[in-house]
Design a protein around this motif. Structure first.
Motif, PDB file in Angstrom:
ATOM      1  N   LEU C 281       1.042  -1.263   0.089  1.00 17.17           N
ATOM      2  CA  LEU C 281      -0.025  -0.163   0.041  1.00 17.17           C
ATOM      3  C   LEU C 281       0.885   1.230  -0.028  1.00 17.17           C
ATOM      4  O   LEU C 281       0.621   2.713  -0.355  1.00 17.17           O
ATOM      5  N   LYS C 282       2.540   0.888   0.137  1.00 22.91           N
ATOM      6  CA  LYS C 282       3.040   2.368   0.187  1.00 22.91           C
ATOM      7  C   LYS C 282       3.900   2.213  -1.109  1.00 22.91           C
ATOM      8  O   LYS C 282       5.015   0.879  -1.445  1.00 22.91           O
ATOM      9  N   PRO C 283       3.530   3.200  -1.478  1.00 24.70           N
ATOM     10  CA  PRO C 283       4.754   3.313  -3.829  1.00 24.70           C
ATOM     11  C   PRO C 283       6.393   3.181  -2.930  1.00 24.70           C
ATOM     12  O   PRO C 283       6.412   3.206  -1.782  1.00 24.70           O
ATOM     13  N   GLY C 284       7.009   2.599  -3.743  1.00 29.02           N
ATOM     14  CA  GLY C 284       8.758   2.282  -2.821  1.00 29.02           C
ATOM     15  C   GLY C 284       9.048   1.597  -4.122  1.00 29.02           C
ATOM     16  O   GLY C 284       8.498   0.913  -5.267  1.00 29.02           O
ATOM     17  N   HIS C 285      10.390   0.552  -4.502  1.00 31.72           N
ATOM     18  CA  HIS C 285      10.616  -0.453  -4.947  1.00 31.72           C
ATOM     19  C   HIS C 285      10.527  -1.497  -3.633  1.00 31.72           C
ATOM     20  O   HIS C 285      11.134  -1.311  -3.230  1.00 31.72           O
ATOM     21  N   TYR C 286      10.336  -2.837  -3.932  1.00 30.65           N
ATOM     22  CA  TYR C 286      10.876  -3.637  -3.793  1.00 30.65           C
ATOM     23  C   TYR C 286      11.201  -5.142  -4.242  1.00 30.65           C
ATOM     24  O   TYR C 286      10.941  -4.952  -5.371  1.00 30.65           O
ATOM     25  N   THR C 287      11.487  -5.941  -3.387  1.00 29.14           N
ATOM     26  CA  THR C 287      12.370  -7.081  -4.122  1.00 29.14           C
ATOM     27  C   THR C 287      12.528  -7.907  -2.963  1.00 29.14           C
ATOM     28  O   THR C 287      12.580  -8.021  -2.211  1.00 29.14           O
ATOM     29  N   GLY C 288      12.096  -9.058  -3.580  1.00 29.92           N
ATOM     30  CA  GLY C 288      12.786 -10.592  -2.910  1.00 29.92           C
ATOM     31  C   GLY C 288      12.866 -11.989  -4.164  1.00 29.92           C
ATOM     32  O   GLY C 288      12.545 -12.800  -4.715  1.00 29.92           O
ATOM     33  N   PHE C 289      14.573 -12.146  -4.268  1.00 29.22           N
ATOM     34  CA  PHE C 289      14.956 -12.814  -4.936  1.00 29.22           C
ATOM     35  C   PHE C 289      16.424 -13.607  -4.448  1.00 29.22           C
ATOM     36  O   PHE C 289      17.411 -13.132  -3.427  1.00 29.22           O
ATOM     37  N   PHE C 290      16.908 -14.610  -4.391  1.00 28.72           N
ATOM     38  CA  PHE C 290      18.103 -15.660  -4.123  1.00 28.72           C
ATOM     39  C   PHE C 290      19.201 -14.537  -4.286  1.00 28.72           C
ATOM     40  O   PHE C 290      19.002 -14.927  -5.873  1.00 28.72           O
ATOM     41  N   PRO C 291      19.942 -14.350  -4.609  1.00 28.51           N
ATOM     42  CA  PRO C 291      21.379 -13.550  -4.905  1.00 28.51           C
ATOM     43  C   PRO C 291      22.353 -15.275  -5.349  1.00 28.51           C
ATOM     44  O   PRO C 291      22.509 -15.940  -4.895  1.00 28.51           O
ATOM     45  N   ILE C 292      22.957 -14.138  -6.433  1.00 30.62           N
ATOM     46  CA  ILE C 292      23.324 -15.716  -7.709  1.00 30.62           C
ATOM     47  C   ILE C 292      24.821 -15.990  -6.848  1.00 30.62           C
ATOM     48  O   ILE C 292      24.840 -14.358  -6.312  1.00 30.62           O
ATOM     49  N   ALA C 293      25.050 -17.039  -6.630  1.00 30.96           N
ATOM     50  CA  ALA C 293      26.655 -17.156  -6.395  1.00 30.96           C
ATOM     51  C   ALA C 293      27.030 -17.857  -7.786  1.00 30.96           C
ATOM     52  O   ALA C 293      26.769 -19.128  -7.910  1.00 30.96           O
ATOM     53  N   GLU C 294      29.016 -18.277  -6.903  1.00 34.32           N
ATOM     54  CA  GLU C 294      29.097 -19.799  -7.513  1.00 34.32           C
ATOM     55  C   GLU C 294      27.990 -20.959  -7.153  1.00 34.32           C
ATOM     56  O   GLU C 294      27.853 -20.730  -6.136  1.00 34.32           O
ATOM     57  N   ASN C 295      28.227 -21.833  -7.528  1.00 34.73           N
ATOM     58  CA  ASN C 295      27.448 -22.592  -6.963  1.00 34.73           C
ATOM     59  C   ASN C 295      27.824 -23.563  -6.084  1.00 34.73           C
ATOM     60  O   ASN C 295      26.890 -24.276  -5.803  1.00 34.73           O
ATOM     61  N   ARG C 296      28.969 -23.621  -5.114  1.00 37.29           N
ATOM     62  CA  ARG C 296      29.763 -24.668  -4.576  1.00 37.29           C
ATOM     63  C   ARG C 296      29.603 -23.169  -3.298  1.00 37.29           C
ATOM     64  O   ARG C 296      28.907 -23.778  -2.312  1.00 37.29           O
ATOM     65  N   GLU C 297      29.395 -21.969  -3.128  1.00 38.10           N
ATOM     66  CA  GLU C 297      28.669 -21.339  -2.526  1.00 38.10           C
ATOM     67  C   GLU C 297      27.401 -21.319  -2.271  1.00 38.10           C
ATOM     68  O   GLU C 297      26.821 -21.079  -0.847  1.00 38.10           O
ATOM     69  N   TRP C 298      26.946 -21.225  -3.364  1.00 39.36           N
ATOM     70  CA  TRP C 298      25.094 -21.425  -2.796  1.00 39.36           C
ATOM     71  C   TRP C 298      24.971 -22.565  -2.099  1.00 39.36           C
ATOM     72  O   TRP C 298      23.977 -22.318  -1.419  1.00 39.36           O
ATOM     73  N   GLU C 299      25.402 -23.049  -2.533  1.00 37.81           N
ATOM     74  CA  GLU C 299      25.107 -24.825  -1.703  1.00 37.81           C
ATOM     75  C   GLU C 299      24.966 -24.481  -0.222  1.00 37.81           C
ATOM     76  O   GLU C 299      24.607 -24.916   0.607  1.00 37.81           O
ATOM     77  N   LYS C 300      26.275 -24.421   0.188  1.00 34.92           N
ATOM     78  CA  LYS C 300      26.616 -23.607   1.897  1.00 34.92           C
ATOM     79  C   LYS C 300      25.674 -22.973   2.365  1.00 34.92           C
ATOM     80  O   LYS C 300      25.102 -23.283   3.072  1.00 34.92           O
TER      81      LYS C 300
END
Lengths: 328, 328, 328
Positions: C281-300
Motif C-alpha cells: 500500500l506504500k509506494p516504493g521499490h520492493y525486492t525478493g530473490f535469492f542472490p546468485i553465487a558460484e554454485n559451491r558457495e550457494w550450496e553452502k
C-alpha cells in the motif's frame, strides 16, 4: 438474456427461499451485485459483505442459510461453490447459443487425423495426421495438436496452446548439440483443460501423459516424457522439466517449477514461485521462495545471506568459547 | 515400420554383437523395452537396469560393452548418446516419409520474403516481407517470422514461436511511455532450434543475434539487442532481458533469468530458477534460488531471513563481549 | 532510405548544431554509429563514449550540449530519450510506407465484431463476435481477441497474444474440478501495448481491466478479474494471478510475480524475479530473490539457510548466557 430463479433450482436442485419468478439478468460478485443479479457466497469470512449486498438472490451453504434469509432471497445448496459453477455453465449454455461443433473452415486438419463429430476445432487451428480429438472436446482458436497426439473427451484447449511440440532432447557432441528426434506423442485424458499458450512436449520415445481431470493454466511448460496424475491442477507460468512424474490431486502455484526426472507423490501442494529440486514422496505443502521486502531491507539481508555459512561458523566459535556454562 | 540392426550399423557405424537380421519395431527406454525394441545406455549408474532389460538390442559405449554382451545383443559405439540421436534421426526419416518441403498453402508469406526451396514453412505461419529462411530449415505450424528477420540453414522452429516481435522499448514522458520503434531485426544462424511459443524480439537499432547451433526450449523470452553465442542451450521458461550478451557453450536451466545489459562469458552454466543480476566473466556453474522445504519449515526460515542482518549484528555484539578469550 | 537532419528538427523541434543538409541513412547506437548515422545519448555515464563516437549527429540534452558540440554535429532537445523515440517513429513512418489498415484476408473476424476502419488486423488473427478494436490500433499477426473483448485506440498487440482466454476458475468437487464458466470479458484502454504470446484472461463475472497507457512485454500472464492501472509497465515473463488490483505508474521487472487478490498502490516498483505475496500500500521499490553465487558457495549458504531459525535460537542462547555483561 435472463433466467428465473425458479428455473435454476428446477435444473440444479437446492432450496430456494424467496421469489421463484425473480428475473436474473446477470451473475455478479457479492459486492457489486444489483437487485436483478444472482450472486454466491463461499468464503465464510465474507459474511459481512453478504449483509450489505444488493444482490437479488444469493447462493449459500447451509451454514449461511439463516444469515442469507435474513437479508433476502437465497438458494441454499450443499456445495455453494459447485452450485455456482453449475449456474455459470447453465448461463453459458443458454447465452452462448447452440454449442459450436465441427471444424472451422480456416483450421488445417491433416489427412489421417480424427476429430469426433461432437468435438469443436476452432479457427486457424492445426491438427496433425494421426491426432485424435475426443467427444465434446472444445479446441479453441489457433491451437496446435501435433501428429499422433490424442486428446480425450470433454477437454477444453485454450487459444495458442501447443500440444506435441518436440521435446528438448540433444546429445552433446564436440561442443555442439545433436538433435534426438522425439518419437513419442502426447496423450491427454478426459476432462482436461489446457490454458492459453501452454506447451506440452511430445515424448522422446514413450508418450507424455496427462491424466483425466488435470487442469493447466496459461503459459505452462510441460517437458517431454512427463506424467501428470489425475485431477492435478497447475496455475499460470509453471514449468515442469522432462520426465517428471507428478501424482494425482496435486496443485502447483503460479510460476512453480519442477525439475526433471523427479517423482512427486499424490496430494502434494507446491507453493507459487517455488522450485522443486528433489522428489517429494510425502503428501504435504512445500514452499521455497525469497520473501519480498523493501528493496533496501532486501539488499541488507541478501548481502548477509551470502555469508550466512560464515555466520554459522562464528556462532559455533562463540559456543566453543563458552563450553562450561552450558553445563552449569 | 521396422529396421534391422544390421542396417543401422551399416548406416551409422559402430560394432554389432548379435543378430544383424533382428527386426527392430520401435526405439524404447531401457526399463520398458521389449525383445523387438532397440534401447541405449548412456548413464553408467543405470548398469543394473541394463542387466534386467528385455530390449532386443542395446546401444552402449566401450566401457559397457562387456556387461551388455553378457546380457544379449548390443551395438558398441564411441559415443552411445550421439549414436542414439542418429538412430532417432534415421527412424524419423524413414517413418516420417519424404521430408516436407515448401510453403503450406495456409501460410501467409509476404511479397519480398525469401524461403529457400529446400526449406519448409508449415500451416498457418506468417513470414514478413524481407524475411529469409535458409536451406533445409523446418518452420513448423503457426510460427511468426517478422519482417527482415533472417533464419539460417537446418534450423527447426517449433509451433507458436514469434521471431521478430517488437522489443520492449519506451521513453518515459510525463508519467506515460512513448514508443521507441524497433528498427532492427533478428538474425539467427545455422542449426538453431527455437522452442514452441518462444519469443525473440527484434533489436531497437541493431539486430538481435542468435549464433549457430543455439538451442532454445519452449516459452523462452529473448529481449531486443541480445547476442547469444554459438551452441549455447537454454531450457524452458528462461528469460533474457534486453542487450544481454551471452557467450558460447553456455547453458541456462529452466526458468533461469538473465538481467539486461550484462555480459556472460563462454562456458558459463546457470542453474534452473536462478537470476543473473551481474556480468559473469569467469566460466563456471552459478546458482541462486531458495531451497524448497515443508511449508512450515520454510515459514520459520523465511521469517528469520527477514532479520538476518540483525542476527549478524547480534553475533558481532556477542563477539565484542568476549574479546579477551579469543587471545587465550 | 534517408532523412536530412534539418528535416528532423523541422518536424520534431530541438536545436540543431551543425549541417542541416547532412544525410542520415540509419539510426545507430553511439558506440557503432558511422558518419552517416544519427545516434543519441541519454545516460550521462556514457559521456566518454560520446567523445569517441563517429556518429554523424547525436541527440543530447542541454547538460551534454557543450560536450556534444565539441565533438561534432548534434541536436539538443529537452528530453533526448523522448526525442529519440519520436525520431524512431518518424523513421518507421517513412520507411514502412503507408500504414497498414484494415483486416488481412487470412484473419477470421466473426460476425458481430467491430474493427475500426483505421485499425489494422494482421494475418491469421481471430477476432470473436462482440469484440471491438479501436481507432488506429495495430493488431499484428496471429493474435486472438476473444468474444466481447474491447481494445481501445492506438494500441499495439504483438503476434501470438491471447486476449480473452478463459480465466482459471474451478470449484473443487469430490477431488475433481468443476469448471466455472468465465462470463466476463477483457477491457483494454487506449495506448496499450501487449507483447508477443502474452495472455490476458477474461473475468469470471466482471471484466479484466487494463487501463490506458499500460505496457506489457512478452509472455506475460494476467489472470482473470485483474485490474491494472494506467501507465503501469511490466517486463517479460511476469505473472499476475487472478483478482489482483495493481495501481497506476507501477513497474514490474522481468519474471516478477504478483499473487492473487492483492492490492498494489500506485507508484510501486517490483524488482525482477520477485514474488509479491501481500498487498503493498506504500509506494516504493520492493525486492525478493535469492542472490546468485558460484554454485559451491550457494550450496553452502542454502544448506545453512535451511537451519537459519536454529541459528537464531543458538544466538539467543548465547545472549542468555551473557546477561550481566550487557549491563556493564
Amino acid at each position: 438474456m435472463t433466467l428465473r430463479t425458479g428455473a435454476i433450482v428446477q435444473a440444479l436442485g437446492g432450496e430456494l427461499f424467496g421469489d421463484a419468478d425473480r428475473l436474473i439478468t446477470r451473475l455478479a460478485p457479492l459486492e457489486s451485485a444489483q437487485p436483478s443479479e444472482l450472486s454466491f457466497l463461499v468464503n465464510p469470512r465474507l459474511t459481512q459483505v453478504l449483509a450489505g449486498s444488493q444482490a437479488g438472490c444469493v447462493i449459500v451453504g447451509a451454514a449461511m442459510a439463516e444469515a442469507a434469509r435474513a437479508r433476502g432471497d437465497c438458494i441454499v445448496a450443499d456445495n455453494p461453490h459447485l452450485y455456482f459453477a453449475r449456474v455459470t455453465q447453465m448461463w453459458k449454455r443458454l447465452h452462448g447459443g447452440a454449442a459450436r461443433r465441427g471444424v472451422h473452415p480456416s483450421a488445417v486438419v491433416q489427412e489421417g487425423a480424427f476429430v469426433h463429430p461432437t468435438a469443436s476445432v476452432g479457427a486457424l487451428c492445426f491438427v496433425g495426421r494421426g491426432a485424435r480429438i475426443g467427444e465434446d472436446t472444445l479446441v479453441k482458436e489457433r491451437v496446435t495438436i501435433g501428429e499422433d497426439c490424442v486428446i480425450g473427451a470433454r477437454c477444453v484447449i485454450q487459444s495458442g496452446a501447443v500440444i506435441g511440440g518436440d521435446g528438448f532432447g540433444f546429445a552433446p557432441h564436440e561442443g555442439a548439440w545433436e538433435k534426438i528426434e522425439q518419437l513419442g506423442a502426447v496423450r491427454i485424458g478426459d476432462d482436461v483443460e489446457i490454458g492459453a499458450n501452454t506447451c506440452i512436449d511430445r515424448g522422446a520415445l514413450d508418450d507424455t501423459v496427462i491424466e483425466d481431470g488435470v487442469k493447466l493454466d496459461n503459459l505452462i511448460q510441460i517437458g517431454h516424457n512427463c506424467h501428470i496424475g489425475q485431477h492435478t491442477a497447475m496455475a499460470g507460468c509453471v514449468g515442469v522439466a522432462g520426465s517428471a512424474r507428478i501424482g494425482a490431486y496435486c496443485t502447483v502455484g503460479g510460476a512453480g517449477m519442477i525439475a526433471g526426472h523427479l517423482t512427486i507423490a499424490d496430494h502434494v501442494h507446491v507453493s507459487a514461485a517455488s522450485f522443486v529440486t528433489r522428489s517429494i514422496l510425502k503428501p504435504g505443502h512445500y514452499t521455497g521462495f525469497f520473501p519480498i521486502a523493501e528493496n533496501r531491507e532486501w539488499e541488507k539481508n541478501a548481502a548477509t545471506l551470502k555469508q550466512i555459512h560464515r555466520l554459522r561458523d562464528r556462532i559455533k566459535h562463540l559456543e566453543q568459547m563458552l563450553p562450561e556454562q552450558d553445563q552449569e
